[in-house]
Every structure is written in C-alpha cells, then in structure tokens.
Write a protein that holds these residues in place. Sequence first.
Motif, short mmCIF file in Angstrom:
data_model
loop_
_atom_site.label_atom_id
_atom_site.label_comp_id
_atom_site.label_asym_id
_atom_site.label_seq_id
_atom_site.Cartn_x
_atom_site.Cartn_y
_atom_site.Cartn_z
N ASN A 1 0.82 -1.20 0.00
CA ASN A 1 0.00 0.00 0.00
C ASN A 1 0.86 1.25 0.00
O ASN A 1 2.08 1.19 0.23
CB ASN A 1 -1.01 0.00 1.16
N ARG B 1 0.90 5.42 1.23
CA ARG B 1 0.31 6.36 2.18
C ARG B 1 0.83 7.77 1.94
O ARG B 1 1.96 7.95 1.50
CB ARG B 1 0.65 5.93 3.61
N TRP B 2 0.02 8.72 2.27
CA TRP B 2 0.44 10.11 2.35
C TRP B 2 0.34 10.55 3.80
O TRP B 2 -0.69 10.32 4.46
CB TRP B 2 -0.42 10.99 1.46
N TYR B 3 1.42 11.19 4.27
CA TYR B 3 1.45 11.71 5.62
C TYR B 3 1.64 13.22 5.56
O TYR B 3 2.28 13.76 4.66
CB TYR B 3 2.64 11.13 6.41
N SER C 1 -1.03 10.38 9.39
CA SER C 1 -1.55 9.78 8.17
C SER C 1 -2.74 10.56 7.60
O SER C 1 -3.63 10.98 8.33
CB SER C 1 -1.99 8.34 8.44
N THR D 1 -3.97 9.51 4.05
CA THR D 1 -4.66 8.49 3.25
C THR D 1 -3.82 7.22 3.20
O THR D 1 -2.59 7.27 3.30
CB THR D 1 -4.89 8.95 1.80
N ILE D 2 -4.50 6.11 3.04
CA ILE D 2 -3.85 4.82 2.81
C ILE D 2 -4.55 4.17 1.62
O ILE D 2 -5.78 4.06 1.62
CB ILE D 2 -3.97 3.88 4.03
N CYS E 1 5.23 11.06 1.04
CA CYS E 1 4.69 9.85 0.38
C CYS E 1 5.44 8.65 0.96
O CYS E 1 6.68 8.66 1.05
CB CYS E 1 4.92 9.97 -1.12
N SER F 1 -1.78 -2.79 6.23
CA SER F 1 -2.59 -1.57 6.20
C SER F 1 -2.78 -0.96 7.58
O SER F 1 -3.39 0.09 7.71
CB SER F 1 -3.96 -1.88 5.59
N GLU G 1 -2.31 1.22 10.62
CA GLU G 1 -1.72 2.55 10.71
C GLU G 1 -0.61 2.59 11.73
O GLU G 1 -0.68 1.93 12.76
CB GLU G 1 -2.82 3.54 11.12
#
Lengths: 113, 114
Positions: A32, A34-36, A46, A48-49, A90, B100, B102
């Motif tokens: 996956n 992610r945007w942090y 975070s 989005t994932i 990212c 996934s 977090e």
Amino acid sequence: KNQVEQSPQSLIILEGKNCTLQCNYTVSPFSNLRWYKQDTGRGPVSLTIMTFSENTKSNGRYTATLDADTKQSSLHITASQLSDSASYICVVIFSGGYNKLIFGAGTRLAVHP
Amino acid sequence: DTAVSQTPKYLVTQMGNDKSIKCEQNLGHDTMYWYKQDSKKFLKIMFSYNNKELIINETVPNRFSPKSPDKAHLNLHINSLELGDSAVYFCASSLWGQSSYEQYFGPGTRLTVT
C-alpha cells in the motif's frame, strides 16, 4: 533499489488555491501507499492509505490517486488553508519479507494569505 | 490523551557521551518502532519490536541498543555518541499483522551532538 521520489521539493501557494503533489516510486513488491502530513516539530500524521488495487482515496480536502502500473501517486489539496502549511510525505510499504515503510523526502508546502 | 509520547523533546550532548530516549504508547498496540530523520528529511526505520521481541534491525550500529520492558514502552539507548548521530528520532506504534495497519508517530526527539 527501493526508492520514493517526490516533487516538487517545495511549493508556495496562496490561501484558497489548489495544488497537486507528485510521488514516483520503485518499491517492489508493495502492498500500500500512504500520504502523511508532518507539521514542523511534530511527527507524521496519516492522511490516506491506498492498497495497490485502489485508484483514489479522499480525506476531506485531500485526494490521493495511485497508478500502480506507472508507479505514480499524487496528492491533491483543494481550497488550501493556512493550516495546510507542512511537509507532505509519500510512503510506500515494501511487502517483501516484512512490511517496511519507505519514505520520500517530502514536499514542503507553504500556504500564504 | 497523548497517544505516543517521547522524552526528552530536545537533547544536546557532547561526542562520546551515552544518552537514552524514552517512548511510551497508550494505544494498546503490540508493535513499536524507532525511526531516524536525517537532515535531508528522510525517515528511515531503525528498529521494530513486537510483543517485546526485536523483529527489525536495519543495520544500525551496535552503539544503538533498543530496550522494550513491556509492550507499551520502547526506549533507545545510544553509546559513544558521534556527530553523525545528530538527527530527529521518532518513535511509532501499530498493531502487527496487516500492512494496512496505521502507524502512529510520536512528536520526535531532536538530538544534537556537539
């Protein structure tokens, strides 16, 4: 080599404007992306994932897209606010072996009034 | 309400000294991490512990020794500090298993070695 590259390095926009940040990656295999958001002096948070099968994910004024074929992602910020000033990072999850987060250097966004 | 906390927030010390950074999480997670953010702003994984057991060690010099007394704590001890150790160190925690899940980050500890 597993890498994540982001552009631009920094960006200045006026309050209320939209902007798009880019992320290219060579991480494989990945599970996956992610945007942090990282505020100055704080830890990343975070936004989005997305799994490799998802194309888009929204979180309020933030919308992330993912093209797993071209290994590109973008983060679009709508109607920017002063509080959006931060670094946007990212992160791609390398899934070969254990789930390792590989970080880009981030885009530093400054929103001016 | 603090989810992941670190102490101290700032640490200034001289070369050759030994120092420790503490991390605690109250999220009920079973996995904790230490990351290093260098001057170029890249975050890189250093260690990961799951249920007090070391599961990731990313070729970090053995001057760095993590210790996990329980699932809620992961401390980082650094011996014989060097100039190159100057960086911001972040602790994080998550549940183990799904990629996934977090990761929640602490506020960071800025270490300056003079």
